[in-house]
Motif scaffolding. Structure first.
Motif, PDB file in Angstrom:
ATOM      1  N   LEU A  97      -1.595  -9.095  14.246  1.00  0.00           N
ATOM      2  CA  LEU A  97      -0.278  -8.546  13.923  1.00  0.00           C
ATOM      3  C   LEU A  97      -0.155  -8.315  12.416  1.00  0.00           C
ATOM      4  CD1 LEU A  97       2.532  -7.770  14.996  1.00  0.00           C
ATOM      5  CD2 LEU A  97       3.211 -10.165  14.704  1.00  0.00           C
ATOM      6  N   TYR A  98       0.192  -7.063  12.053  1.00  0.00           N
ATOM      7  CA  TYR A  98       0.247  -6.694  10.633  1.00  0.00           C
ATOM      8  C   TYR A  98       1.547  -5.967  10.324  1.00  0.00           C
ATOM      9  CZ  TYR A  98      -4.689  -7.854  10.260  1.00  0.00           C
ATOM     10  OH  TYR A  98      -5.889  -8.524  10.254  1.00  0.00           O
ATOM     11  N   ILE A 110      -5.240   4.230   6.300  1.00  0.00           N
ATOM     12  CA  ILE A 110      -3.827   4.630   6.339  1.00  0.00           C
ATOM     13  C   ILE A 110      -3.209   4.775   4.947  1.00  0.00           C
ATOM     14  CG2 ILE A 110      -3.475   3.504   8.565  1.00  0.00           C
ATOM     15  CD1 ILE A 110      -1.810   1.380   7.004  1.00  0.00           C
ATOM     16  N   ALA A 111      -3.960   4.436   3.902  1.00  0.00           N
ATOM     17  CA  ALA A 111      -3.391   4.485   2.543  1.00  0.00           C
ATOM     18  C   ALA A 111      -2.763   5.843   2.254  1.00  0.00           C
ATOM     19  CB  ALA A 111      -4.467   4.150   1.513  1.00  0.00           C
ATOM     20  N   LEU A 133      -1.461  -2.385   4.280  1.00  0.00           N
ATOM     21  CA  LEU A 133      -1.425  -3.250   5.457  1.00  0.00           C
ATOM     22  C   LEU A 133      -1.540  -4.703   5.022  1.00  0.00           C
ATOM     23  CD1 LEU A 133      -1.382  -2.445   8.519  1.00  0.00           C
ATOM     24  CD2 LEU A 133      -3.800  -3.056   8.574  1.00  0.00           C
ATOM     25  N   GLN A 134      -0.662  -5.558   5.557  1.00  0.00           N
ATOM     26  CA  GLN A 134      -0.740  -6.994   5.265  1.00  0.00           C
ATOM     27  C   GLN A 134      -0.542  -7.786   6.545  1.00  0.00           C
ATOM     28  OE1 GLN A 134       2.275  -8.661   2.635  1.00  0.00           O
ATOM     29  NE2 GLN A 134       0.894 -10.291   1.972  1.00  0.00           N
ATOM     30  N   HIS A 135      -1.365  -8.813   6.718  1.00  0.00           N
ATOM     31  CA  HIS A 135      -1.243  -9.678   7.878  1.00  0.00           C
ATOM     32  C   HIS A 135       0.171 -10.242   7.928  1.00  0.00           C
ATOM     33  CE1 HIS A 135      -2.517 -13.427  10.276  1.00  0.00           C
ATOM     34  NE2 HIS A 135      -2.586 -12.391  11.075  1.00  0.00           N
ATOM     35  N   VAL A 142      -1.171  -4.412  -4.574  1.00  0.00           N
ATOM     36  CA  VAL A 142      -1.909  -5.358  -3.731  1.00  0.00           C
ATOM     37  C   VAL A 142      -1.290  -6.743  -3.869  1.00  0.00           C
ATOM     38  CG1 VAL A 142      -4.097  -4.105  -3.822  1.00  0.00           C
ATOM     39  CG2 VAL A 142      -3.575  -5.803  -5.580  1.00  0.00           C
ATOM     40  N   PRO A 143      -1.376  -7.585  -2.822  1.00  0.00           N
ATOM     41  CA  PRO A 143      -0.861  -8.959  -2.926  1.00  0.00           C
ATOM     42  C   PRO A 143      -1.671  -9.756  -3.941  1.00  0.00           C
ATOM     43  CG  PRO A 143      -1.220  -8.327  -0.627  1.00  0.00           C
ATOM     44  CD  PRO A 143      -1.889  -7.291  -1.462  1.00  0.00           C
TER      45      PRO A 143
END
Length: 803
Positions: A58-59, A244-245, A261-263, A277-278
């Motif tokens: 799940l993201y 998807i960027a 996209l991030q979890h 970015v995180p």
């Protein structure tokens, strides 16, 4: 027999070395208590949002915004994005659009018959339940998407409105939230959200209701809802992220924005972004406190080592006799490790009791609801930590004591090598290095939080409350028009509040002043379209908002009720004028989403976000019909004013609880994590210092005992007590100075790294490092001094007769 013998030895050693026993017990118990509390906290942090069945795949899809070379990352995405990803990306199993409860500036109101309750609502699209785990107690979750006006409510809300979940299904309720006011029927009741969920809500609604009511969502230039995807098994998230960027570019050629996209369950701990970015977030505090727990445990183990070796001179005959009668080194190592393990597990029993007693206070500090439930995983983890602690604490003393030669020790000789002395001193250097680092961190965190709380924000947040009122439409077709029923009702309520003698001023507003505000582009102020792509923060306010908060005007004026056509005017902050490079802005015209607006005022910069953020350009637009109220109360009149305002509120909203918040509390909540870190770090730093003092006490006792004969000879030769005290204290002063020399650069690097997360921060002062250094020295002199004084007062004849 061996077990009985081991316990007999333990008992005899306890009677013989009571002070050593209690010091070890206190040190290890404190270290294990601290570690157990931190483990409970860290374990809870690591399991936030991990309850979803499909968590692994799940993201959340985030959006990077490019503005003047800066990259901002937000959760708002296009209303069409989820559907497009599901249709066009084969890696996507399901995708869902979600408008979270915190997207709305206030809770909605659910009414049934004469009962009304405020509740947080969330819009979700049709595949939501295939991705997120939301167990239903009553009804069929799939029916939520069969009708645009179907809703599901939480078990708690069902109990408030209908006294049971079963009674709720099929009922028609009135729901009033934001710009929605609809009769809805309840299709089901879901279980209350878990305590470790970051998206609390009491109502689930069909996303189609939200989508159809907002024309802007039909276009790819809008960014309102959040988007989530469930990737198919075997999909490489990194490769899909790259894929998807540039997806938005295929839908809107003019956009510069990209997707990220991030979890989903990582966003809680990794919620800070740089350059798209995180780069960290709460995970930094998880790592910090994990390191603190390890440090404190190691410090406690060092105490055990030092105290065990300190009393070695009193056990050398026992060791010599055992070796002389045939005891192997393995047997002795086993004995001393058994003593260590017994002491450690006894300390564990004490620490469990301490944690059980102190957990409510720890919960109050951390804002958690932790419990000491003896689950298999907790038991295994705690037993593992305790076993490793006992092994580390006992290994060095066991190897050290068992290595003595019988012929030497039976003569009463105990010669330590240079390496052994360096090892003991090195352990104390480590203890005090960790302690000084913690003290520096406590000082810097405290000063930064104090700076955050006391800095001039550019507005007055004291004695300001805010709340939402409900304005009912009784079928008036002109209700939402300018000057209609909504405008009149809000203006009337504000006038009644302003008339109270305890009130300074009142205004209405949308969004928040402390960070939860809107953002927009589409602002044109010069020929060409490049300017329209730059982002602005957007505050929508009513008349007197600027005056209520005491925001200073740099030039021009604020909005006036006495003048007409104010909706076509606009006020900006200094940062906006600077970015737009406008000279003499008053009277000039800009376009906001194609609508011309004349600049009538420029405010001085004020912090409408946290001090983590740089000052942003801001538009302050007039929206006098928003039913969200802000009231400035006279200083000292809060107790009198609040019941008066409550009465006006309940006259307007009969049956509803008067839920208000202080603006200052909202501001403090921005730094809740930092404040908790500040408080916890003080306790842990104090604990580390106390345990270090116990270790220093052990080494001082060891040194004093080893040098009794030397001290006796020196006294015979004429040394004074002060000379002896200075001699013993001087050695330890050098050790602590070495610790300070290591701690200062390390602590400087750590606090500098932490302060970088703030856009506005304190300057590091030399006193932040000098005070901990002096504190370490004073603590050392006091701790060692007690032992030095005791040793200096021993009669020379008593110290020499044992030769």
């Amino acid at each position: 027999m061996m077990t009985k013998h081991a316990f007999l030895l333990l008992y005899r050693n306890f009677k013989r070395f009571k002070s050593t026993f209690f010091i070890n017990l206190i040190g290890l118990s404190a270290g294990l208590s601290c570690s157990l509390l931190i483990y409970l906290w860290v374990n809870d942090e690591l399991h936030v949002d991990k309850f979803n069945e499909h968590d692994e795949h799940l993201y959340q899809v985030l959006q990077n915004f490019y503005n003047e070379g800066d990259i901002g990352t937000g959760s708002g995405t296009q209303g069409l994005l989820a559907r497009a990803l599901a249709d066009e990306m084969p890696e996507v199993e399901y995708a869902a659009s979600v408008v979270p409860a915190d997207w709305f500036s206030a809770k909605g109101i659910v009414s049934f018959e004469n009962n009304s309750v405020k509740a947080g609502s969330q819009f979700v699209s049709k595949d939501y339940f295939k991705m997120f785990t939301v167990p239903f107690k009553e009804g069929d979750q799939n029916l939520l998407f069969a009708d645009k006006y179907g809703i599901a409510i939480s078990e708690q809300l069902a109990m408030q409105l209908f006294q049971s979940p079963a009674n709720a299904v099929g009922k028609i309720v009135s729901w009033n939230g934001d710009q929605f006011k609809e009769p809805c029927h309840i299709i089901g009741v879901f279980e209350n959200r878990p305590a470790n969920a970051t998206d609390p809500f009491d109502i689930l609604l069909n996303y189609e209701l939200f989508f159809s009511s907002r024309e802007g969502l039909q276009h790819w230039s809008n960014s309102d809802p959040s988007t989530f995807v469930l990737l198919k098994k075997g999909t490489d998230p990194k490769a899909f992220n790259e894929k998807i960027a540039g997806f938005l570019k295929t839908k809107n050629k003019e956009t510069k924005n990209t997707l990220l996209l991030q979890h989903y369950s990582d966003r809680y701990l990794h919620g800070r972004y740089e350059n798209g970015v995180p780069v960290g977030g709460r995970i930094e505090y998880v790592r910090l406190f994990t390191a603190i727990a390890v440090f404190i445990l190691v410090i406690a183990c060092i105490n055990f080592m030092n105290l065990s070796t300190a009393k070695a001179s009193r056990r050398i005959k026992e060791i010599g006799i055992k070796k002389a009668v045939g005891a192997s080194r393995y047997t002795l190592v086993t004995q001393y490790l058994s003593e260590s393990m017994f002491m450690t597990f006894l300390s564990l029993a004490v620490s469990v009791l301490v944690v059980d007693i102190g957990l409510p206070q720890f919960n109050a500090i951390t804002g958690k609801h932790l419990t000491l439930q003896l689950t298999p995983s907790l038991i295994l983890t705690v037993l593992g930590i305790t076993f490793i602690t006992g092994l580390i604490a006992g290994s060095y003393p066991a190897l050290y004591l068992s290595g003595f030669k019988p012929a030497v020790v039976l003569k009463g000789k105990l010669n330590s090598s240079v390496g052994e002395r360096w090892a003991r001193q090195g352990l104390v250097v480590f203890q005090f290095t960790a302690s000084v680092i913690l003290i520096v961190a406590v000082l810097v965190v405290y000063k930064q939080i104090d700076y955050v709380q006391s800095t001039n924000l550019g507005y007055d947040r004291d004695n300001v409350i805010h709340f939402e009122i409900e304005v009912k439409n009784n079928g008036d077709s002109t209700f939402f028009e300018i000057g209609g029923g909504l405008d009149q009702a809000v203006a009337s309520f504000l006038n009644r509040v302003r008339s109270l003698p305890t009130v300074v001023n009142a205004a209405n507003f949308d969004h928040d002043v402390v960070g939860h505000h809107g953002g927009l582009g589409g602002v044109d102020w010069k020929p060409g379209d490049e300017d329209s792509k730059k982002g602005f923060s957007n505050l929508e306010v009513g008349f007197d908002f600027i005056e209520t908060l005491g925001i200073q005007m740099k030039e021009g004026r604020s909005y006036s009720k006495e003048l007409s056509g104010e909706k076509k005017k606009i006020v900006l902050n200094e940062a906006a004028i600077d970015m737009m490079e406008l000279k003499d802005p008053i009277g000039k015209t800009i376009r906001v989403w194609g609508e011309e607006k004349q600049i009538i005022g420029v405010t001085r910069n004020f912090h409408f976000e946290s001090l983590f953020e740089e000052m942003k350009p801001c538009l302050i637009q007039l929206e006098p019909r928003v039913p969200r109220i802000m009231v400035k109360i006279k200083k000292g009149a809060e107790a009198e004013a609040l019941p008066q305002i409550q009465k006006l509120y309940q006259d307007q909203n009969p049956g509803l609880a008067f839920d208000y918040k202080f603006l200052n509390d909202d501001y403090q909540a921005l730094y809740a994590s930092e404040q908790r870190v500040s408080v916890l770090s003080r306790y842990f730093a104090l604990l580390a210092v106390l345990i270090s003092c116990l270790g220093l006490f052990g080494l001082a006792a060891f040194t004093a005992e080893r040098r009794l004969k030397e001290i006796g000879i020196r006294k015979i030769l004429g040394s004074s007590e002060m000379g002896i005290i200075y001699l013993l204290s001087g050695d330890f002063t050098k050790i602590v100075l070495a610790a300070v020399a290591v701690a200062v650069p390390v602590s400087y690097f750590m606090v500098t790294l932490w302060l970088q997360s703030f856009a506005y921060k304190i300057d590091l002062n030399v006193w932040y490092f000098l005070i901990p250094a002096l504190a370490a020295l004073v603590i050392t002199w006091l701790t060692v001094g007690s032992q030095a004084i005791r040793a200096s007062r021993v009669s020379p004849t008593q110290s020499l007769k044992e030769e």
